[in-house]
Design an enzyme around this catalytic site. Sequence first.
Site, PDB file in Angstrom:
ATOM      1  N   THR A  60       0.874  -1.184   0.000  1.00  0.00           N
ATOM      2  CA  THR A  60       0.000   0.000   0.000  1.00  0.00           C
ATOM      3  C   THR A  60       0.907   1.228   0.000  1.00  0.00           C
ATOM      4  OG1 THR A  60      -1.855  -1.038   1.138  1.00  0.00           O
ATOM      5  CG2 THR A  60      -1.541   1.299   1.571  1.00  0.00           C
TER       6      THR A  60
ATOM      7  N   VAL B   4     -13.800  -2.987   2.194  1.00  0.00           N
ATOM      8  CA  VAL B   4     -13.032  -1.741   2.276  1.00  0.00           C
ATOM      9  C   VAL B   4     -12.243  -1.764   3.575  1.00  0.00           C
ATOM     10  CG1 VAL B   4     -13.172   0.770   2.410  1.00  0.00           C
ATOM     11  CG2 VAL B   4     -14.754  -0.481   0.932  1.00  0.00           C
TER      12      VAL B   4
ATOM     13  N   ASP C 169      -8.903   0.211   5.940  1.00  0.00           N
ATOM     14  CA  ASP C 169      -8.683   1.472   6.656  1.00  0.00           C
ATOM     15  C   ASP C 169      -8.303   2.636   5.740  1.00  0.00           C
ATOM     16  OD1 ASP C 169      -6.268  -0.052   6.135  1.00  0.00           O
ATOM     17  OD2 ASP C 169      -5.231   1.607   7.105  1.00  0.00           O
TER      18      ASP C 169
ATOM     19  N   THR D  10      -0.538   1.911   6.935  1.00  0.00           N
ATOM     20  CA  THR D  10      -0.589   0.705   6.112  1.00  0.00           C
ATOM     21  C   THR D  10      -0.574  -0.511   7.030  1.00  0.00           C
ATOM     22  OG1 THR D  10       0.753  -0.710   4.679  1.00  0.00           O
ATOM     23  CG2 THR D  10       1.917   1.043   5.803  1.00  0.00           C
ATOM     24  N   GLY D  11      -1.177  -1.589   6.570  1.00  0.00           N
ATOM     25  CA  GLY D  11      -1.194  -2.806   7.380  1.00  0.00           C
ATOM     26  C   GLY D  11      -2.593  -3.404   7.380  1.00  0.00           C
TER      27      GLY D  11
ATOM     28  N   GLY E 254      -6.050  -3.531   7.671  1.00  0.00           N
ATOM     29  CA  GLY E 254      -7.048  -2.470   7.731  1.00  0.00           C
ATOM     30  C   GLY E 254      -8.114  -2.660   8.785  1.00  0.00           C
TER      31      GLY E 254
HETATM   32  N1  ASP Z   1      -4.250  -1.187   4.875  1.00  0.00           N
HETATM   33  C1  ASP Z   1      -4.575  -1.829   3.631  1.00  0.00           C
HETATM   34  C2  ASP Z   1      -5.960  -2.420   3.726  1.00  0.00           C
HETATM   35  O1  ASP Z   1      -6.273  -3.018   4.733  1.00  0.00           O
HETATM   36  C3  ASP Z   1      -3.623  -2.897   3.218  1.00  0.00           C
HETATM   37  C4  ASP Z   1      -2.143  -2.626   3.452  1.00  0.00           C
HETATM   38  O2  ASP Z   1      -1.755  -1.563   3.883  1.00  0.00           O
HETATM   39  O3  ASP Z   1      -1.327  -3.534   3.180  1.00  0.00           O
HETATM   40  O4  ASP Z   1      -6.697  -2.314   2.789  1.00  0.00           O
END
Ligand code: ASP
Length: 313
Positions: free
Chosen positions: A179, A208, A210, A229-230, A232
């Site tokens: 992301t 959907v 975060d 990021t991470g 969500g």
């Molecule tokens: N945060 C993003 C989501 O959950 C994914 C990511 O950051 O890897 O859509």
Amino acid sequence: MTRVILVHGGAGAATKDEPAYRAGLLRAAETGWSRLEGDGDAVAAAVAAVAAMEDDPVFNAGYGSVLNASGEVECDAAVMRGADRKFGAIASVRTVRNPVLLAHEVLDSRHVMVVGEGAVRFGARRGVATVDPAQLITQERFSAWAEWMARGQPVLDGEDALEGLTPRTGLAGDPGCDTVGAVALDGRGRLAAATSTGGISFKLPGRVGDSPLPGCGFWADGRAAASSTGEGEKIARVLLCRVACERAAGGDLDLDPALADLAAIDGSGGLILLAADGSWRAGYNTEMMGHAWRRDGMAAAECAGTRPSDRPA
Ligand code: ASP
């Protein structure tokens, strides 16, 4: 006033093509920086930096996004202007090459969030280009999805594939990260944040995370800006960006408390944070989170966090 651009390329497991990932981050920081030169605006800089990463297939945003359980790209993105806290967000968009440009159009409208086909039509009226959905799919992402299908849609948490999420499949082509996001501070002291993602691999269609939710995947006000990021579903429960910005407003840029809150609900991820005085931080509880930055006084952008060995002890 110190000008700063800071970008991230996603928190997760080690990326397969570190040189390309690093080059993409540096290019994005330079692109954002070029918008800050002269009397450039923080929103324009954050948007340009994110758009550069959406165009780069290395990242999970725009072209090169991970595929959902049905083998489609579905993008979420957002932009926020610190000065008046206006933001624009879009979600579940399948046919826009640069979702962050669509989010920017929403910021410039009376709306705060527009989703799906309605968002695409809204953007088309404002000149945001659409593409055939197939043009957003790279061979690598398609192969990862095909492999997942061939393995019977494995999930780690035991949920039904179309009901649950597959945060970390461990399959080739699914590092579970990438992301993208940017925060910027311009010469007039204005802050901005932008985030864009294809979400989590093999996600439930329509899911959907975060990234387009204010305070979760992004935040900007007069005192600080952040992009995260991470996972969500976990980040949304701790308002990661808003909490970090509140602390920064009180003079504390330490990201550990916000990340500890995320870890307390078993969440993994990371964020970048920029304060109005130009000081910044990047933090993550995953193996890596590539980030790059440039500020006044630097001749070129610099980069860190692209290898597991970069992790702070
Ligand atoms: N945060 C993003 C989501 O959950 C994914 C990511 O950051 O890897 O859509």
